[in-house]
Motif scaffolding. Structure first.
Motif, short mmCIF file in Angstrom:
data_model
loop_
_atom_site.label_atom_id
_atom_site.label_comp_id
_atom_site.label_asym_id
_atom_site.label_seq_id
_atom_site.Cartn_x
_atom_site.Cartn_y
_atom_site.Cartn_z
N ILE B 39 33.17 35.82 19.86
CA ILE B 39 33.45 34.67 20.73
C ILE B 39 34.54 33.82 20.10
O ILE B 39 35.58 33.59 20.68
CB ILE B 39 32.17 33.88 21.03
CG1 ILE B 39 31.25 34.72 21.92
CG2 ILE B 39 32.50 32.55 21.72
CD1 ILE B 39 29.96 34.04 22.34
N CYS B 219 45.06 23.21 40.35
CA CYS B 219 45.49 24.11 39.29
C CYS B 219 46.73 23.56 38.61
O CYS B 219 47.38 22.65 39.12
CB CYS B 219 45.75 25.52 39.83
SG CYS B 219 47.13 25.60 40.98
N ALA B 221 49.67 24.63 38.16
CA ALA B 221 51.01 24.87 38.71
C ALA B 221 51.32 23.98 39.91
O ALA B 221 52.40 24.05 40.47
CB ALA B 221 51.14 26.34 39.12
N PHE C 13 45.92 33.41 25.03
CA PHE C 13 44.77 32.50 24.91
C PHE C 13 44.51 32.05 23.48
O PHE C 13 43.76 31.10 23.26
CB PHE C 13 43.49 33.18 25.42
CG PHE C 13 43.47 33.43 26.90
CD1 PHE C 13 44.42 32.88 27.75
CD2 PHE C 13 42.47 34.23 27.45
CE1 PHE C 13 44.38 33.12 29.12
CE2 PHE C 13 42.43 34.46 28.82
CZ PHE C 13 43.38 33.91 29.65
N PRO C 18 36.99 30.13 23.39
CA PRO C 18 36.15 31.30 23.69
C PRO C 18 36.65 32.14 24.84
O PRO C 18 35.92 33.02 25.31
CB PRO C 18 34.80 30.65 24.04
CG PRO C 18 35.16 29.33 24.62
CD PRO C 18 36.40 28.86 23.89
N TYR C 19 37.88 31.92 25.32
CA TYR C 19 38.32 32.54 26.57
C TYR C 19 38.35 34.07 26.50
O TYR C 19 37.97 34.75 27.45
CB TYR C 19 39.69 31.99 26.97
CG TYR C 19 39.75 30.48 27.09
CD1 TYR C 19 38.66 29.75 27.58
CD2 TYR C 19 40.88 29.77 26.69
CE1 TYR C 19 38.71 28.37 27.68
CE2 TYR C 19 40.94 28.38 26.80
CZ TYR C 19 39.85 27.68 27.30
OH TYR C 19 39.90 26.32 27.39
N ILE C 22 34.81 35.40 26.52
CA ILE C 22 34.24 35.27 27.86
C ILE C 22 34.69 36.43 28.75
O ILE C 22 33.88 37.04 29.46
CB ILE C 22 34.63 33.91 28.47
CG1 ILE C 22 33.84 32.78 27.78
CG2 ILE C 22 34.41 33.90 29.99
CD1 ILE C 22 34.31 31.37 28.15
N PRO C 74 51.03 31.34 33.54
CA PRO C 74 51.23 29.89 33.68
C PRO C 74 51.06 29.41 35.12
O PRO C 74 50.78 28.23 35.33
CB PRO C 74 52.67 29.69 33.20
CG PRO C 74 53.31 31.03 33.26
CD PRO C 74 52.23 32.03 33.05
N GLY C 75 51.19 30.30 36.09
CA GLY C 75 51.06 29.89 37.49
C GLY C 75 49.67 30.12 38.06
O GLY C 75 49.51 30.16 39.29
N VAL C 76 48.66 30.25 37.20
CA VAL C 76 47.31 30.55 37.68
C VAL C 76 46.89 29.56 38.77
O VAL C 76 47.11 28.36 38.65
CB VAL C 76 46.30 30.54 36.51
CG1 VAL C 76 46.25 29.21 35.80
CG2 VAL C 76 44.90 30.93 37.00
N GLY C 77 46.28 30.08 39.81
CA GLY C 77 45.81 29.23 40.90
C GLY C 77 46.88 28.91 41.93
O GLY C 77 46.57 28.35 42.98
N GLY C 78 48.14 29.26 41.63
CA GLY C 78 49.23 29.01 42.57
C GLY C 78 49.50 30.23 43.45
O GLY C 78 48.60 31.02 43.72
N SER C 126 37.43 30.15 40.06
CA SER C 126 38.11 28.91 39.72
C SER C 126 39.59 29.04 40.04
O SER C 126 40.07 30.13 40.34
CB SER C 126 37.95 28.63 38.22
OG SER C 126 38.75 29.54 37.49
N ARG C 127 40.30 27.94 39.96
CA ARG C 127 41.75 28.02 40.14
C ARG C 127 42.48 27.92 38.80
O ARG C 127 43.70 27.80 38.76
CB ARG C 127 42.21 26.92 41.10
CG ARG C 127 41.63 27.16 42.49
CD ARG C 127 42.21 26.22 43.50
NE ARG C 127 43.65 26.39 43.64
CZ ARG C 127 44.45 25.46 44.14
NH1 ARG C 127 43.96 24.31 44.56
NH2 ARG C 127 45.75 25.68 44.24
N THR C 128 41.73 27.96 37.71
CA THR C 128 42.37 27.82 36.40
C THR C 128 42.11 28.98 35.46
O THR C 128 42.72 29.06 34.40
CB THR C 128 41.84 26.53 35.70
OG1 THR C 128 40.42 26.59 35.66
CG2 THR C 128 42.29 25.29 36.43
N PHE C 129 41.21 29.90 35.79
CA PHE C 129 40.88 30.97 34.84
C PHE C 129 40.63 32.27 35.60
O PHE C 129 39.52 32.78 35.66
CB PHE C 129 39.66 30.56 34.01
CG PHE C 129 39.39 31.41 32.79
CD1 PHE C 129 40.23 32.45 32.41
CD2 PHE C 129 38.30 31.16 31.97
CE1 PHE C 129 39.99 33.22 31.29
CE2 PHE C 129 38.03 31.92 30.84
CZ PHE C 129 38.87 32.95 30.50
N ARG C 132 39.10 35.37 33.73
CA ARG C 132 37.65 35.52 33.76
C ARG C 132 37.14 35.92 35.15
O ARG C 132 36.28 36.79 35.27
CB ARG C 132 37.01 34.19 33.35
CG ARG C 132 35.50 34.15 33.45
CD ARG C 132 34.99 32.70 33.28
NE ARG C 132 35.43 31.85 34.38
CZ ARG C 132 35.37 30.52 34.39
NH1 ARG C 132 34.90 29.88 33.33
NH2 ARG C 132 35.80 29.84 35.43
#
Lengths: 276, 276, 276
Positions: B39, B219, B221, C13, C18-19, C22, C74-78, C126-129, C132
């Protein structure tokens, strides 16, 4: 010796570059069922003694038949031989440059073979990355049951580099700082046995530079925050530690490397227990 | 509970020293078929709260029956008990020093056992490395099916340390910065549920030091480079982030640690969606 | 293509948070028999080109059928699409933001699919990860035999970012520094083949800033300590290295990033072997 199916990896490659991952890919391509374990990839770049010390501390905790793959190889592509070393319990594979000195010192019966049989290597062999092209594939073959003798001819003069040992002169036991760990513990080459034999039931008076440390404790939590203490650390050697602090920063002059510093021990008052 | 065959490792050992590799060697010597997953080994040295927070974020993503081995253990060799904690879904093993506080807070039904049965440990037990000598072998036995009750007696007062929780005073929700991540995101202890319950359909006005952040985004972005934003991060808590930048460096005074800083939220204009 | 059961992970990361652990927990929850290998988690945060270069260097050393999971996002969630890319030999999974540019450039036959089938993701996204919530579970399904076409519709315009290629102008071959490694080796985009074709049997005269390097060596150990040398490094490209030293520190101005610096090669005296 039956392989355990475990290969450990110990290198100075760091974890930013893909070099460790590449070696694992090569190994898995040959032996898909292998179990890979990292010992460390943060050996100081090109520092053979540092690699030898980390290997010494770790290797015996693995299952018998484990292949220990060690790539600290500043002379890659030059004259040093790629080798496999077999003790009664483990295989070691890497460059014949002294990184196995402590294994050889403690296991004079160990058998060395020069890795020459190219059919156990990758087809193309660079002159800069034998970890990938020679050691990783040969380790994979070893761990899947190929005998060391099939990898190349045996030889009897593996390279041994000088790693300082403690010595007694008059009424003083002299040792050397070998390394520090993440917690700032300062680890010497004086083993518990060395210390017991020297002290003959007396307390140690430990001196390092201007610092005098009287007696020993059993664990870090036994004294007040900020106190310098001697104790037998997890590798079985005398350490100087600081409770809730970093002894290495306290003991080091600004400009100096602490590794190589002399530590001396004199006999103090009678004591019942080394760890008290 | 049937073990999953997975053991995770969470420590403050770092990756330079061979300590993590040694624990894995010990585990594999007892349970060769185990699946080991790191972890983190970069918990701040000796920081029990940091360890508790990282564990909390990660543990529930693993298969039921996973053994979570946590060694953040500044009091090693002292009075604190080595323990195993079992919830309905997971095993946790490590020192009883508060590192499992959040697990205990969220799982009051969890059962704790004091690790005392030496036949499940290594034969020699140091006073400085229980990760190797006690926790790793006991974890290996747990993951191969040994019941917690066989490892030692149960007890009912596991140590819980104070980890700040958010609170409402008047018309303000107060929270605390718990940690920052690699991307410079500043993570608070205010959960999505806390925020929704407090905001009652209004936009948040977030204040941290001199900085006022209006509204939230979904988010990173979504806004222009360099803008400070609030959002619900991957652990489900309010974060302050900076698009294409490091909020932690922008928000921190030079001399201060950002962890522990107060964050306050007031109610702003009506809003349809927390994430807009 | 039959999956190998190996999934590699390449992210920005880092290893403190812990990313990565996970993501591995998510994968093991879906595919318990998988073999997980880290390529690197130290890609420069958000640096898509850096991720593309590290992937390019490593991917082909893994068993055919390996799933390469890459999260530099870097554009996660976009708006960028989550995607899977399949060549004849490997699967690649990650954001459609250019991180697979070199794979696409070298494998124009590769097929891209947009990850849209939510039943192969975690239930809450999620809109950030997305590493996962989308990429890890989809990678686990791929590695256990789910066809890419079942994960979403194919598309034909995956994002490709500009990664500099070497070019000849007049009698000069111009290249660019792409990255440096842990040993301070300065790695260019000029491949062995580029160099051979250009040199036509002559020695190279390499210029970088004020430094002129004459000829090439075969390995680091071939010259005296502190000498700057050219050689073909382990990735098959021209490197500037310093024997027992760090070329990157020697060649870099204090204030500058060395990546992107121009390297030029002219033809010198006749030579029999590129590596001499």
């Amino acid at each position: 010796m039956t392989p355990s199916g475990v290969i450990t990896l110990l290198t100075d490659f760091g974890l930013r570059d893909p070099y460790v991952g590449i070696m694992k890919g090569v190994i898995l391509s040959i032996h898909p069922q292998v179990h890979l374990v990292d010992i460390s990839h943060e050996v100081r770049p090109g520092d053979i003694v540092d690699g030898a010390l980390v290997l010494q501390e770790a290797y015996s905790y693995f299952p018998p038949g484990t292949v220990h793959l060690v790539v600290v190889d500043p002379g890659v592509g030059g004259a040093r031989r790629p080798m496999v070393l077999a003790t009664q319990t483990y295989f070691f594979i890497g460059p014949d440059n002294g990184v196995f000195s402590l294994i050889i010192r403690n296991h004079p019966e160990a058998k060395a073979h020069h890795l020459t049989e190219r059919r156990f290597f990758l087809p193309d062999i660079s002159r800069t990355f034998h970890g990938r092209d020679i050691f990783a594939p040969a380790a994979a073959h070893l761990s899947s049951g190929v005998e060391p003798a099939r990898l190349g001819c045996s030889f009897t003069d593996p390279t041994v580099v000088d790693i300082p040992a403690p010595r007694v002169r008059g009424s003083v036991l002299y040792g050397t700082v070998l390394r520090t760990d993440r917690f700032g513990n300062v680890i010497t080459n004086i083993s518990r046995a060395d210390l017991k034999a020297f002290l003959q039931g007396r307390k140690p008076r430990i001196r390092m530079g201007d610092h005098l440390i009287e007696g020993m404790v059993g664990c870090y939590a036994e004294v007040e925050r900020g106190t310098l203490v001697g104790l037998i650390g997890s590798c079985g050697c005398l350490e100087i530690a600081m409770s809730m602090g970093r002894a290495s920063e306290h003991l080091r002059s600004d400009s100096e490397k602490i590794e190589g510093t002399e530590v001396s021990v004199r006999r103090g008052e009678p004591s019942e227990d080394l760890d008290r």
